[in-house]
Design an enzyme around this catalytic site. Structure first.
Site, PDB file in Angstrom:
ATOM      1  N   TRP A 161      -0.443   6.220   0.916  1.00 45.54           N
ATOM      2  CA  TRP A 161      -1.906   6.366   0.106  1.00 45.54           C
ATOM      3  C   TRP A 161      -2.827   5.464   1.036  1.00 45.54           C
ATOM      4  CZ3 TRP A 161      -2.914   1.368  -0.933  1.00 45.54           C
ATOM      5  CH2 TRP A 161      -1.811   0.465  -1.192  1.00 45.54           C
ATOM      6  N   LYS A 185       3.888  15.982   3.518  1.00 45.83           N
ATOM      7  CA  LYS A 185       4.029  15.489   2.040  1.00 45.83           C
ATOM      8  C   LYS A 185       3.010  14.135   2.176  1.00 45.83           C
ATOM      9  CE  LYS A 185       5.763  12.760  -0.478  1.00 45.83           C
ATOM     10  NZ  LYS A 185       4.780  12.343  -1.192  1.00 45.83           N
ATOM     11  N   ASP A 187       0.895  11.438   0.222  1.00 45.59           N
ATOM     12  CA  ASP A 187       1.101  10.389  -1.083  1.00 45.59           C
ATOM     13  C   ASP A 187       0.611  11.160  -2.130  1.00 45.59           C
ATOM     14  OD1 ASP A 187       2.075   7.556  -2.132  1.00 45.59           O
ATOM     15  OD2 ASP A 187       0.484   8.365  -3.185  1.00 45.59           O
ATOM     16  N   GLU A 258       7.402   4.066  10.424  1.00 47.32           N
ATOM     17  CA  GLU A 258       6.602   3.428  10.645  1.00 47.32           C
ATOM     18  C   GLU A 258       6.539   2.251   9.227  1.00 47.32           C
ATOM     19  OE1 GLU A 258       4.850   3.043  13.330  1.00 47.32           O
ATOM     20  OE2 GLU A 258       5.203   5.036  14.184  1.00 47.32           O
ATOM     21  N   LEU A 259       7.132   1.301   9.371  1.00 50.25           N
ATOM     22  CA  LEU A 259       7.104   0.610   8.148  1.00 50.25           C
ATOM     23  C   LEU A 259       6.325  -0.713   7.912  1.00 50.25           C
ATOM     24  CD1 LEU A 259      11.140   0.820   8.171  1.00 50.25           C
ATOM     25  CD2 LEU A 259       9.320   2.501   7.377  1.00 50.25           C
ATOM     26  N   CYS A 292      -1.036  -1.972   7.104  1.00 53.14           N
ATOM     27  CA  CYS A 292       0.292  -2.321   7.417  1.00 53.14           C
ATOM     28  C   CYS A 292       0.156  -3.415   8.891  1.00 53.14           C
ATOM     29  CB  CYS A 292       1.131  -1.209   8.097  1.00 53.14           C
ATOM     30  SG  CYS A 292       0.280  -0.291   9.435  1.00 53.14           S
ATOM     31  N   GLU A 390       6.009  -9.038   2.502  1.00 55.80           N
ATOM     32  CA  GLU A 390       4.640  -8.380   2.701  1.00 55.80           C
ATOM     33  C   GLU A 390       4.130  -8.453   1.198  1.00 55.80           C
ATOM     34  OE1 GLU A 390       4.921  -4.235   3.330  1.00 55.80           O
ATOM     35  OE2 GLU A 390       3.491  -4.211   4.648  1.00 55.80           O
TER      36      GLU A 390
END
Ligand code: NAD
Length: 520
Positions: A161, A185, A187, A258-259, A292, A390
């Site tokens: 999101w 898909k 958020d 992608e984290l 991120c 984080e």
């Protein structure tokens, strides 16, 4: 009575209803979304069933061959048309993004620019990246090798999101450019932004079936998508990314992950401090820190630590923290109640264990239900949660360092490895320092944008920050199956008729020695 900005009244009902027709959902079930501007309901999103997922994949699979057959140059022209439409409709898009996320309008417009730039990069360069190429074969002149890049088929794109347009489209555009169809898909909270982009993509001429959008909870739809896709492209938290990677591994399909990040910024003693402070403000508080690649750790050379800290605090306190569709806010609100709880918990934990709050550290429910002040901490130590974890919000810790080796060691002391920034007037030394950082991207004398907006440069994480690279040729080729076709002329590879096997081995040995000398 609430004095909040009434988000629902900012978006015409007809617009919302029109956008919702883009969701592939046949049942009557809907799920309400809430705007962070006022905490009130914004839209009711139709929910996709298993049958809808089947239909979405069937449509995408049947559209994909024709889409691929158009060729990269024609596909590129359609992506460039999408670029033009994004810029032409940026005002409406920004309104929708702000209403869904509560971010500052400037942050919303940057998203639109990023997607437009991504469309332009793929529109212009994908044809060249995808071109078949000749490689040296086994025998000079006798073995011709052609390498082709075929689309994988249908790519599932699961996005978060925080940047609802960028994250929903930037990877998918690369997949489209490579000749794949996409089932996306977005958020659950930010469907309207993704659907507004979809409307423009279709208007640009991309066939409707080539990009499908489904809606529903990630825990239900995510696994179902992975089980139907030829490649899954996931952006989100490390915890969810791990489960996505496990399922993709089980199905033997590739996963781009992608984290999260715990990104460091290093300010050397010879840095231009004004620029570094400006970079720190943007790098920590853009999108209210829900980014991120944003910085949650700043290491500053002790010689300039006090000057940097004081200027950074002053610049942060001067930021306009507010909400609304206009250009006033520098920093908007956090996107949800759960974000507020997480961010406040991180700051409170640090404060209760002895950290000093130099700026911020307070929720601001007077502005919006989940608003939180840009926060600068000093004296953060290992036992505090925000030392390693984080926060994904506007909370940053400052640390002095005595020599650059110590700064590099501290920056690398993280399970994550996404983004970093180095500030020094000695560019050569800064680049050498950057090369020692265990991260996917480093910005020298810039916070985030230099790498993130250099679309030809790969971007992605090491360690717990992910797998694979988006952007650049790497970002396109990951959505292809590489195929080598070797055509052998004249001399076959078996033992020539009449030649003894031993003799053949001797001839081969001489040939290999010759190839070693000519370095083929
Ligand atoms: P999240 O992992 O909770 O959700 C991301 C997406 O995954 C959503 O669409 C969600 O519905 C879906 N999802 C949830 N459960 C799933 C499952 N079991 N299988 C498949 N999909 C599932 O992440 P979030 O909290 O929405 O996003 C914040 C995180 O994303 C932060 O950690 C941030 O650093 C990271 N992020 C990374 C990048 C990057 O480029 N590296 C960019 C943006 C955000």
């Amino acid at each position: 009575m609430s004095t909040y900005v009434a988000a629902r009244q900012l978006l015409p009902s007809a617009t919302i209803e029109r956008l919702l027709t883009g969701v592939r959902a046949s049942a009557a079930e809907t799920r309400a979304t809430v705007s962070p501007l006022d905490g009130a309901p914004l839209a009711r999103i139709p929910q996709s069933t298993d049958a809808d997922l089947d239909a979405a994949f069937a449509a995408a699979r049947s559209a994909q061959p024709a889409w691929a057959a158009l060729g990269p140059a024609t596909r590129g022209r359609l992506l460039l048309a999408f670029h033009d439409l994004l810029l032409a409709h940026q005002a409406e898009l920004a309104d929708i993004i702000v209403a869904e996320t509560g971010k500052a309008r400037r942050d919303a417009v940057e998203e639109i620019f990023h997607v437009a730039m991504t469309a332009r990069y793929h529109g212009v360069h994908a044809a060249c990246v995808l071109r078949s190429e000749r490689r040296p074969g086994l025998f000079p002149l006798l073995t011709r090798v052609d390498v082709h890049h075929h689309p994988k088929g249908v790519v599932a794109v699961i996005s978060p999101w925080n940047y609802p347009l960028t994250m929903a489209f930037s990877d998918g555009l690369a997949a489209l450019a490579a000749g794949n169809a996409v089932v996306a898909k977005p958020d659950a909270q930010t469907m309207l932004s993704a659907l507004a982009g979809l409307e423009l993509l279709r208007r640009a001429g991309v066939p409707a079936d080539a990009w499908q959008v489904v809606a529903g909870p990630g825990s239900k739809l995510g696994p179902a998508l992975i089980d139907r896709a030829d490649h899954v492209c996931f952006t989100g938290s490390t915890a969810t990314g791990r489960s996505v990677g496990e399922r993709a591994g089980h199905n033997l399909i590739a996963a781009s992950l992608e984290l999260g990040g715990k990104n460091p910024m290093i300010v050397c003693a010879d840095a231009e401090l004004g620029a570094a402070v400006d970079g720190a403000v943007r790098g920590c508080f853009a999108n209210a820190g829900q980014l991120c690649v944003s910085f949650e750790r700043i290491y500053v050379a002790r010689a300039v630590y006090a000057d940097f800290r004081d200027s950074f605090v002053a610049a942060t306190l001067a930021l306009d923290l507010s909400v609304g569709l206009d250009w006033t806010p520098d920093v908007g609100t956090l996107a949800s109640e759960s974000q507020l709880k997480k961010v406040a918990a991180a700051a409170d934990d640090a404060r209760s264990r002895g950290a000093t709050v130099l700026a911020g550290g307070r929720a601001r429910p007077d502005l919006a239900p989940w608003s939180y002040e840009p926060t600068i901490l000093e004296g953060v130590t290992e036992e505090m949660a925000c030392f390693r974890e984080e926060t994904f919000g506007p909370v940053v810790a400052l640390y002095p360092f005595d020599d650059e080796d110590a700064a590099v060691a501290a920056a690398n002391d993280s399970a994550y490895g996404l983004n970093a920034s180095v500030w020094s007037t000695d560019h050569r030394r800064a680049r050498a320092l950057a090369a020692r950082l265990r991260v996917g991207t480093v910005n020298v004398n810039e916070a985030i944008g230099a790498t993130f907006a250099s679309l030809a440069a790969p971007m992605g994480g090491r360690g717990q920050s992910g797998l694979g690279r988006r952007q650049g040729p790497e970002g396109i080729l990951r959505f292809t199956e590489t195929q080598s076709v070797a055509t052998q002329r004249g001399l076959g590879l078996g033992t020539p008729p009449g030649m003894a096997k031993e003799q053949f081995a001797a001839v081969m040995t001489r040939g290999l020695r010759l190839l070693r000398v000519v370095r083929r």
